[in-house]
Design an enzyme around this catalytic site. Structure first.
Site, PDB file in Angstrom:
ATOM      1  N   SER A 107      -0.382   8.348   4.326  1.00 42.96           N
ATOM      2  CA  SER A 107       0.057   7.227   4.900  1.00 42.96           C
ATOM      3  C   SER A 107      -0.018   7.348   6.526  1.00 42.96           C
ATOM      4  CB  SER A 107       1.667   6.517   4.814  1.00 42.96           C
ATOM      5  OG  SER A 107       1.462   6.319   3.525  1.00 42.96           O
TER       6      SER A 107
ATOM      7  N   THR B  52       4.383   9.675   9.086  1.00 49.65           N
ATOM      8  CA  THR B  52       4.160  10.468   8.069  1.00 49.65           C
ATOM      9  C   THR B  52       3.319  10.134   7.031  1.00 49.65           C
ATOM     10  OG1 THR B  52       6.088   9.619   6.846  1.00 49.65           O
ATOM     11  CG2 THR B  52       6.517  11.388   8.289  1.00 49.65           C
TER      12      THR B  52
END
Length: 404
Positions: A98, A353
């Site tokens: 992501s 993250t």
């Protein structure tokens, strides 16, 4: 610490690729001793880079739950980098999950600066027919800051969520249109703009918007607008159906049940790049460090769009584990592209993250770039057991090391 309750506590965070936000959980939870494999020692009181403490944060790798680690820290006080585990090259590429969303948001904000996209205009305007007719208007800006209210994904791409399912289906692939179509069979989660819920469907739609507006593939847009201008040689969007991870790289593994009931490792380094603009990109620590630094310095966006990166909407979070911890618990924590995290000592950092099976990564920096960190770990589970390593790396990198 490796109890069933611990594993359950972090499973949702691992699945969403948001492990770092949970770093502040220590503020509300009882004090816990750090695992021997990831004991983090606080940096010096003056905030200088504590290289010995950073080395200790990955000293326990490899173990049964993390096979490799790569960390790169930089800032005013110099740099430190380290690796742990067999065959983990310091210049290796990895799947960034992501973190890809930051690249997507940057391209959309660039197009907004060029007046080719209006952040206040609707998805229905740019992509007619993509969303059900009974859905309310959803703006482009609401896609970027996760306030759209669009429903999340379905079982199309995750099956039963087990390591065995992913190992068996790691080469499966879906188009962005198929992923979105599967999600929007569900009702809206909330009225657009009224809350924030981290949701990968937002980024699939944003990537489709980039392609519609530019007339080029999302991969071409990232290459022309970000990778080539910054000289990011390891950063790219894999082609549909591509499963390889070329160049130097650590391998990613998952533990699956063996015939005798004992866990066995399955190499999942080669896997489908179907997450695409939402989570399918490949990069390296050096490239992500350069990208983050350039982004924070305003090299990629003019001031008006740059401000959007550091503006979190004043709305509550809605069933969003990412924002339910720390001093801002219950409120939004995502801007149009970045995630805001307040560490236990009050230090505020910005970044993102990312997780793909076999790979967990992150990139974070203080707003003034006095300290920045990029990490990549190779966990063998999907339930977040690598969290103590993440805790140690990030809090120690920012001089707020605290045992988990």
């Amino acid at each position: 610490m490796n109890t069933p309750s611990y594993r359950a506590r972090w499973s949702t965070l691992a699945a969403s690729g948001a492990l770092l936000v949970a770093l502040t959980a220590g503020l509300a939870a009882p004090a816990l001793a750090a695992p021997a494999s990831s004991a983090a020692t606080a940096g010096p009181a003056d905030g200088r880079l504590d290289r010995a403490a950073l080395a200790r944060t990955i000293a326990g790798v490899p173990d049964d739950e993390v096979t490799g680690a790569l960390v790169r820290v930089g800032g005013r006080d110099g740099q430190w980098s380290g690796t742990a585990g067999a065959d983990v090259p310091a210049d290796g590429r990895f799947r960034i999950g992501s973190i890809s969303k930051v690249f997507t948001a940057t391209v959309v904000l660039q197009l907004a600066a060029e007046r080719r996209i209006d952040l206040a205009a609707t998805v229905q305007h740019y992509l007619p027919g993509l969303l059900p007719a009974d859905y309310p208007p959803v703006t482009v800006g609401q896609l970027l800051d996760h306030t759209s209210g669009l429903p999340g994904g379905s079982g199309l791409t995750s099956g039963d969520g087990s390591t065995q399912w992913f190992a068996d289906h790691r080469a499966d692939s879906w188009t962005p249109a198929e992923v979105v179509a599967s999600a929007v069979t569900q009702p809206m989660a909330f009225a657009p703009g009224s809350a924030q819920q981290y949701n990968g469907i937002n980024t699939f739609v944003a990537g489709m918007l980039v392609e519609k507006v530019t007339g080029h593939s999302f991969a071409q847009a990232v290459q022309a607008r970000i990778a080539r201008p910054l000289g990011l040689r390891d950063t790219y969007v894999p082609a549909a159906g591509e499963t390889s991870l070329p160049g130097p790289h650590a391998h990613g593994y998952l533990t699956v049940p063996g015939p005798d009931g004992e866990g066995v490792l399955v190499d999942v380094t080669e896997q489908s790049a179907w997450p695409w603009a939402e989570g399918g990109m490949i990069s390296s620590a050096a490239d992500l460090d350069r990208f983050l630094t350039a982004l924070f310095r305003g090299r990629l966006l003019p001031p008006a769009q740059q401000a959007e990166l550091f503006t979190v909407p004043d709305v509550p979070n809605d069933h969003n584990k990412n924002c339910e911890v720390g001093p801002t618990a219950g409120h939004a924590c995502f801007s149009m592209g970045l995630m805001s995290v307040t560490l236990p000592d009050g230090t505020r950092v910005w970044g993102k993250t990312g997780s793909r099976p076999g790979f967990t990564s992150g990139m974070f920096a203080t707003r003034d770039l006095s300290r920045h960190v990029v990490y990549s770990l190779n966990p063998t589970t999907l339930d977040g057991r690598e969290f103590p390593y993440v805790w140690g790396i990030v809090t120690t990198a920012f001089g707020s090391g605290q045992a988990y």
